[in-house]
Design a protein around this motif. Structure first.
Motif, PDB file in Angstrom:
ATOM      1  N   PHE A 373       0.821  -1.199   0.000  1.00  0.00           N
ATOM      2  CA  PHE A 373       0.000   0.000   0.000  1.00  0.00           C
ATOM      3  C   PHE A 373       0.860   1.256   0.000  1.00  0.00           C
ATOM      4  CE2 PHE A 373      -1.542   3.464   2.700  1.00  0.00           C
ATOM      5  CZ  PHE A 373      -2.563   3.936   1.903  1.00  0.00           C
ATOM      6  N   LEU A 374       1.889   1.289   0.837  1.00  0.00           N
ATOM      7  CA  LEU A 374       2.721   2.493   0.946  1.00  0.00           C
ATOM      8  C   LEU A 374       3.386   2.830  -0.381  1.00  0.00           C
ATOM      9  CD1 LEU A 374       4.358   1.920   4.461  1.00  0.00           C
ATOM     10  CD2 LEU A 374       2.544   3.552   3.861  1.00  0.00           C
ATOM     11  N   LEU A 375       3.841   1.808  -1.101  1.00  0.00           N
ATOM     12  CA  LEU A 375       4.484   2.066  -2.387  1.00  0.00           C
ATOM     13  C   LEU A 375       3.485   2.613  -3.409  1.00  0.00           C
ATOM     14  CD1 LEU A 375       7.018  -0.854  -2.964  1.00  0.00           C
ATOM     15  CD2 LEU A 375       7.522   1.568  -2.667  1.00  0.00           C
ATOM     16  N   PHE A 376       2.308   2.028  -3.457  1.00  0.00           N
ATOM     17  CA  PHE A 376       1.328   2.494  -4.446  1.00  0.00           C
ATOM     18  C   PHE A 376       0.787   3.875  -4.069  1.00  0.00           C
ATOM     19  CE2 PHE A 376       1.669  -1.730  -6.056  1.00  0.00           C
ATOM     20  CZ  PHE A 376       1.267  -1.648  -7.376  1.00  0.00           C
ATOM     21  N   CYS A 377       0.578   4.110  -2.792  1.00  0.00           N
ATOM     22  CA  CYS A 377       0.133   5.437  -2.367  1.00  0.00           C
ATOM     23  C   CYS A 377       1.251   6.455  -2.585  1.00  0.00           C
ATOM     24  CB  CYS A 377      -0.282   5.394  -0.892  1.00  0.00           C
ATOM     25  SG  CYS A 377      -1.090   6.907  -0.307  1.00  0.00           S
ATOM     26  N   GLY A 378       2.478   6.049  -2.302  1.00  0.00           N
ATOM     27  CA  GLY A 378       3.625   6.924  -2.556  1.00  0.00           C
ATOM     28  C   GLY A 378       3.745   7.277  -4.022  1.00  0.00           C
ATOM     29  N   ALA A 379       3.448   6.307  -4.894  1.00  0.00           N
ATOM     30  CA  ALA A 379       3.489   6.571  -6.335  1.00  0.00           C
ATOM     31  C   ALA A 379       2.465   7.642  -6.712  1.00  0.00           C
ATOM     32  CB  ALA A 379       3.226   5.289  -7.108  1.00  0.00           C
ATOM     33  N   ILE A 381       1.353  10.024  -4.689  1.00  0.00           N
ATOM     34  CA  ILE A 381       1.863  11.291  -4.147  1.00  0.00           C
ATOM     35  C   ILE A 381       2.879  11.904  -5.114  1.00  0.00           C
ATOM     36  CG2 ILE A 381       3.258  12.314  -2.293  1.00  0.00           C
ATOM     37  CD1 ILE A 381       1.985  10.233  -0.398  1.00  0.00           C
ATOM     38  N   ARG A 382       3.839  11.072  -5.551  1.00  0.00           N
ATOM     39  CA  ARG A 382       4.851  11.566  -6.488  1.00  0.00           C
ATOM     40  C   ARG A 382       4.200  12.061  -7.777  1.00  0.00           C
ATOM     41  NH1 ARG A 382       7.317   9.671 -11.039  1.00  0.00           N
ATOM     42  NH2 ARG A 382       9.483  10.371 -11.429  1.00  0.00           N
ATOM     43  N   GLY A 383       3.286  11.268  -8.332  1.00  0.00           N
ATOM     44  CA  GLY A 383       2.654  11.640  -9.591  1.00  0.00           C
ATOM     45  C   GLY A 383       1.852  12.922  -9.480  1.00  0.00           C
ATOM     46  N   LEU A 384       1.124  13.089  -8.369  1.00  0.00           N
ATOM     47  CA  LEU A 384       0.294  14.277  -8.210  1.00  0.00           C
ATOM     48  C   LEU A 384       1.157  15.528  -8.068  1.00  0.00           C
ATOM     49  CD1 LEU A 384      -2.825  14.615  -8.074  1.00  0.00           C
ATOM     50  CD2 LEU A 384      -2.538  15.022  -5.636  1.00  0.00           C
ATOM     51  N   HIS A 385       2.301  15.400  -7.383  1.00  0.00           N
ATOM     52  CA  HIS A 385       3.173  16.562  -7.217  1.00  0.00           C
ATOM     53  C   HIS A 385       3.852  16.940  -8.527  1.00  0.00           C
ATOM     54  CE1 HIS A 385       6.912  18.687  -5.710  1.00  0.00           C
ATOM     55  NE2 HIS A 385       5.909  19.423  -5.260  1.00  0.00           N
ATOM     56  N   LYS A 386       4.348  15.951  -9.255  1.00  0.00           N
ATOM     57  CA  LYS A 386       5.046  16.228 -10.510  1.00  0.00           C
ATOM     58  C   LYS A 386       4.092  16.696 -11.609  1.00  0.00           C
ATOM     59  CE  LYS A 386       8.261  13.675 -12.282  1.00  0.00           C
ATOM     60  NZ  LYS A 386       9.418  14.600 -12.363  1.00  0.00           N
ATOM     61  N   TYR A 387       2.890  16.148 -11.604  1.00  0.00           N
ATOM     62  CA  TYR A 387       1.988  16.379 -12.741  1.00  0.00           C
ATOM     63  C   TYR A 387       0.639  16.951 -12.321  1.00  0.00           C
ATOM     64  CZ  TYR A 387       5.532  13.313 -14.763  1.00  0.00           C
ATOM     65  OH  TYR A 387       6.722  12.761 -15.157  1.00  0.00           O
ATOM     66  N   ALA A 496       1.413   5.152 -13.722  1.00  0.00           N
ATOM     67  CA  ALA A 496       2.331   4.288 -14.471  1.00  0.00           C
ATOM     68  C   ALA A 496       3.737   4.861 -14.448  1.00  0.00           C
ATOM     69  CB  ALA A 496       1.836   4.131 -15.908  1.00  0.00           C
ATOM     70  N   ASP A 497       3.856   6.163 -14.637  1.00  0.00           N
ATOM     71  CA  ASP A 497       5.174   6.809 -14.628  1.00  0.00           C
ATOM     72  C   ASP A 497       5.841   6.678 -13.267  1.00  0.00           C
ATOM     73  OD1 ASP A 497       7.127   8.833 -15.929  1.00  0.00           O
ATOM     74  OD2 ASP A 497       6.580   9.786 -14.026  1.00  0.00           O
ATOM     75  N   SER A 498       5.081   6.928 -12.203  1.00  0.00           N
ATOM     76  CA  SER A 498       5.655   6.864 -10.860  1.00  0.00           C
ATOM     77  C   SER A 498       6.009   5.437 -10.457  1.00  0.00           C
ATOM     78  CB  SER A 498       4.685   7.467  -9.840  1.00  0.00           C
ATOM     79  OG  SER A 498       4.657   8.869  -9.972  1.00  0.00           O
ATOM     80  N   HIS A 531       8.454  15.241  -2.814  1.00  0.00           N
ATOM     81  CA  HIS A 531       7.086  15.471  -3.301  1.00  0.00           C
ATOM     82  C   HIS A 531       6.047  15.624  -2.187  1.00  0.00           C
ATOM     83  CE1 HIS A 531       8.794  14.471  -7.172  1.00  0.00           C
ATOM     84  NE2 HIS A 531       9.211  13.308  -6.694  1.00  0.00           N
ATOM     85  N   GLY A 532       6.471  15.615  -0.936  1.00  0.00           N
ATOM     86  CA  GLY A 532       5.522  15.720   0.172  1.00  0.00           C
ATOM     87  C   GLY A 532       4.794  17.048   0.223  1.00  0.00           C
ATOM     88  N   ALA A 533       5.277  18.045  -0.510  1.00  0.00           N
ATOM     89  CA  ALA A 533       4.636  19.368  -0.481  1.00  0.00           C
ATOM     90  C   ALA A 533       3.213  19.332  -1.006  1.00  0.00           C
ATOM     91  CB  ALA A 533       5.463  20.354  -1.296  1.00  0.00           C
ATOM     92  N   VAL A 534       2.866  18.290  -1.761  1.00  0.00           N
ATOM     93  CA  VAL A 534       1.521  18.230  -2.338  1.00  0.00           C
ATOM     94  C   VAL A 534       0.492  17.759  -1.317  1.00  0.00           C
ATOM     95  CG1 VAL A 534       1.485  15.833  -3.176  1.00  0.00           C
ATOM     96  CG2 VAL A 534       0.371  17.635  -4.515  1.00  0.00           C
ATOM     97  N   VAL A 535       0.957  17.200  -0.188  1.00  0.00           N
ATOM     98  CA  VAL A 535       0.036  16.692   0.837  1.00  0.00           C
ATOM     99  C   VAL A 535      -0.401  17.837   1.734  1.00  0.00           C
ATOM    100  CG1 VAL A 535      -0.239  15.110   2.781  1.00  0.00           C
ATOM    101  CG2 VAL A 535       1.108  14.420   0.774  1.00  0.00           C
TER     102      VAL A 535
END
Length: 723
Positions: A373-379, A381-387, A496-498, A531-535
């Motif tokens: 779960f942490l990896l998929f949720c982390g993905a 988070i990363r995707g939302l911040h970058k894109y 997919a990218d993350s 990427h935590g700034a998006v949270v």
């Protein structure tokens, strides 16, 4: 005359005889009766043919075209047994609408007789005229050829109307050169890309049996119902889908008495009719209720595979509109049909999972220890911040601009809400190791007769555009009238990218000899550090957050469609879609061109309506009232009574500036020498829209002054409260 039409409309609504509700049928007797389901296929197809088709549908395997003939014959027999004489390849062009070309099963024989015929070739491929669909420069006007191709993963169905039955076959729509002209093709590509990246990560986590990973969707649909008699008397509702004029009624939604209130009888009969149609088409409608604004309602389904859910969402909008007509309503899917009250969205609940590992965004009871779960949720988070700007762009429309950022919908700043429990877990990750998760707890109500029940470990945040809600993310910024395909494509693509990045990072760590758990924590810490700034878990409406988001966290605030759509032309977005294999640079640019044109045209139509209604309806009504008022004042003065002068002066003082602004708007609309669509969109946003608002300001003020029996347009009070 116009007031008489209003009186007649009110009379027709209030004197309307209630339509008796039909006795509801058992759900089991209705469910998917109009769908060519797997069970119907199994009963009518040879064993090997059925096995091949089932494999394609359930595992994403390549379709064996050689079986199409047998499927077509069975599909035709089933459809004609239900009364179908025609079939249609149904596709989804870049208009947010559904398109279909109807062809008959008829085949003329050499002796002049006819037979019903439907071949495998016809099932697999169709050729509608593609010249008049939006293409964004993908083809010249004289290049008309477009192909539809059967999407076997979305079931065929029959659509029943009062005029007959048609077999409908969901398809993709592509040009002769093979580029996507539709919304389904990118969605299928994005799901395949996400499946590939997710499968790789799951195998790195030690799973050996990994079923295909699919995204899922459940879209909550908000809409307004207005009696058709009123809607037909409003040119703005008919042509633009929203009221361009109208002063607020004395009562709006301030009492909060409509939200989840008792559903009006007439509306409930309509809802039951809608749901019966949906159940027959296999659409799992689950929830219905009154929404916040008077005249506003919501319907929500169970989750389904994203591709099927997208098709079903298009059907839902079609059914809502067509059924509303039968019940004397107009169904409004505009995001803001009425100023000053709640607008309508389409909250897209999105998750990913498969048959072997289940829901990959389910945190379980101990999320701090749930690496998967942490990896998929982390993905995410990363995707939302970058894109994040991409997600803003895919919900950018002229109509949605009226809704985003107001105190009824998420702000245009894309951030993520995780909830107290998960935010604590990810904060622990950024500081080192996650060691604990907050417990859910129980709710004790202090009344012995009421049950003690478990409560969620975190509250919900309705001000967040992208919120975690237990085992899925809710993208709340999607517009009521939009196709959900665009948002789903964006979410699948950034995931997919993350996941690809996470897969690379995990392999690099483990190649150094790092143990799996430690490698996961290292990768997740990097995600949170970068990427935590998006949270953000606070109030997304407040000005302090807007300032913090932009100035301290670097999150863009793309307030209008004119600001957001150019993101689709950014190099990093083009590289993302090309790298993941979802859209080529040419296909992506075409979408910018199409959506920019739709934005410009939508505002142009509204501006023309503002000028027309103000000049030909509101101005004459105000002048007739002013004339009568002036005559009454003169008559009173003749007998020594001084009264009414201030009222006349006030009306006159509103008429002239309204006309002055109509002239300014008309003049502004003549400008056409724009260097690029971006410049034209900004002109529409910064010049045309404010002038429209200025005309409305004076017109709505006139509505407050002009006698009701002179006012030409059905009022907000009538449209929202007379049912």
């Amino acid at each position: 005359m116009t007031h008489e039409l209003r009186v007649q409309a009110v009379s027709q609504v209030t004197d309307r005889k209630p339509q008796p509700p039909k006795m509801p049928q058992r759900l089991e007797a209705l469910w998917a009766t109009d769908v060519f389901t797997l069970s119907k296929m199994q009963a009518s197809l040879p064993k090997e043919v059925f096995k091949s088709i089932k494999n394609t549908i359930q595992t994403g395997g390549k379709i064996d075209v050689s079986v199409a003939g047998a499927v077509a014959a069975a599909m035709k027999d089933w459809a004609t047994s239900k009364g179908a004489l025609y079939y249609a390849h149904v596709f989804y062009p870049m208009t947010n609408a559904t398109a279909e070309k109807h062809d008959g099963f008829i085949s003329v024989q050499g002796d002049g007789t006819v037979i019903t015929e439907f071949t495998g070739k016809v099932l697999v491929q169709g050729e509608p005229d593609g010249s008049s669909f939006p293409n964004g420069g993908l083809r010249s006007t004289f290049e008309a050829r477009g192909y539809t191709a059967w999407d076997v993963t979305s079931p065929a169905y029959v659509m029943e109307t009062d005029n007959g039955v048609t077999l409908c076959i969901p398809t993709v729509f592509i040009s002769w050169t093979g580029v996507a002209l539709d919304k389904k093709t990118p969605l299928l590509r994005s799901n395949a890309a996400m499946n590939k990246a997710a499968t790789r990560v799951l195998k790195l986590l030690g799973h050996t049996d990994v079923a295909p990973v699919n995204s899922s969707c459940g879209a909550e649909q908000e809409y307004f119902l207005v009696d058709a008699h009123f809607a037909h008397s409003r040119p703005d509702l008919l042509l633009a889908g929203r009221t361009l004029f109208g002063k607020p009624p004395a009562k709006g939604q301030q009492f909060d008495d409509h939200y989840f209130g008792a559903i009006p009888d007439r509306v409930q009969v309509f809802m039951q009719d809608v749901e019966e149609k949906m159940y027959k088409l296999g659409i799992p409608a689950k929830t219905r209720h009154n929404e916040v604004a008077p005249g506003q309602f919501e319907i929500a389904p169970f989750f389904e595979a994203a591709n099927v859910a997208s098709d079903h969402q298009q059907l839902t909008m079609t059914i809502l509109k067509s059924t509303a007509k039968k019940h004397g309503f107009a169904c409004l899917l505009h995001e803001k049909p009425f100023a000053g009250i709640n607008g309508s969205g389409k909250h897209v609940n999105w998750s990913v999972g498969n048959a072997t590992q289940g829901n990959l965004l389910d945190p379980g009871d101990t999320p701090h220890a749930n690496m998967q779960f942490l990896l998929f949720c982390g993905a995410v988070i990363r995707g939302l911040h970058k894109y994040g700007p991409l997600l803003r762009a895919v919900v950018a429309t002229a109509s949605n601009d009226h809704r985003l950022g107001a105190n009824e919908a998420p702000p245009a700043i894309i951030s993520m809400y995780l909830g107290t429990q998960l935010e604590q877990v990810f904060n622990q990750i950024s500081q080192g190791q996650p060691t604990s998760s907050a417990h859910a707890g129980v709710m004790e109500l202090g009344v012995d007769t009421l049950p003690i029940f478990p409560k969620d470990p975190g509250d919900r945040n309705r001000t967040s555009p992208f919120a975690f809600t237990g085992n899925r993310f809710e993208f709340r910024a999607v517009g009521s009238g939009q196709s959900v395909s665009g948002p789903l494509v964006a979410m699948n693509t950034i995931l997919a990218d993350s996941l690809t990045w996470i897969g690379d990072a995990l392999e690099n760590e483990m190649a150094k000899g790092t143990e799996l758990n430690a490698a996961v924590h290292t990768v997740l810490k990097e995600v949170m550090d970068k990427h935590g700034a998006v949270v953000f878990g606070g109030n997304g409406y407040c000005e302090e957050w807007h300032k913090m988001a932009v100035e301290e966290r670097g999150l863009p605030n793309l307030r209008t469609t004119a600001d957001a759509l150019p993101v689709l032309k950014a190099d990093y977005i083009e590289e993302l879609f090309e790298r993941v294999g979802v859209l080529t640079p040419v296909e992506l640019e075409s979408r910018f061109d199409v959506y920019a044109e739709q934005y410009i045209l939508a505002i142009e139509v509204e501006a023309k309506l503002v000028v027309s209604i103000a000049k030909t309806m509101i101005y004459p009504a105000a002048m007739r009232y002013l004339s009568e008022l002036s005559t009454a004042i003169a008559n009173a003065k003749a007998i020594g009574i001084e009264m009414g002068k201030e009222s006349a002066e006030k009306v006159a003082a509103l008429i002239q500036p309204m006309l002055d602004n109509v002239s300014k708007l008309s003049e502004a609309m003549t400008k056409h020498d724009f260097a690029a669509p971006e410049e034209h969109m900004q002109y529409s946003a910064q010049i045309i829209r404010p002038l429209m608002d200025k005309v409305r300001e004076y017109a709505d003020a006139l509505e407050s002054e002009v006698a009701d029996d002179f006012w030409p347009l059905p009022t907000y009070q009538e449209m929202l409260f007379v049912k």
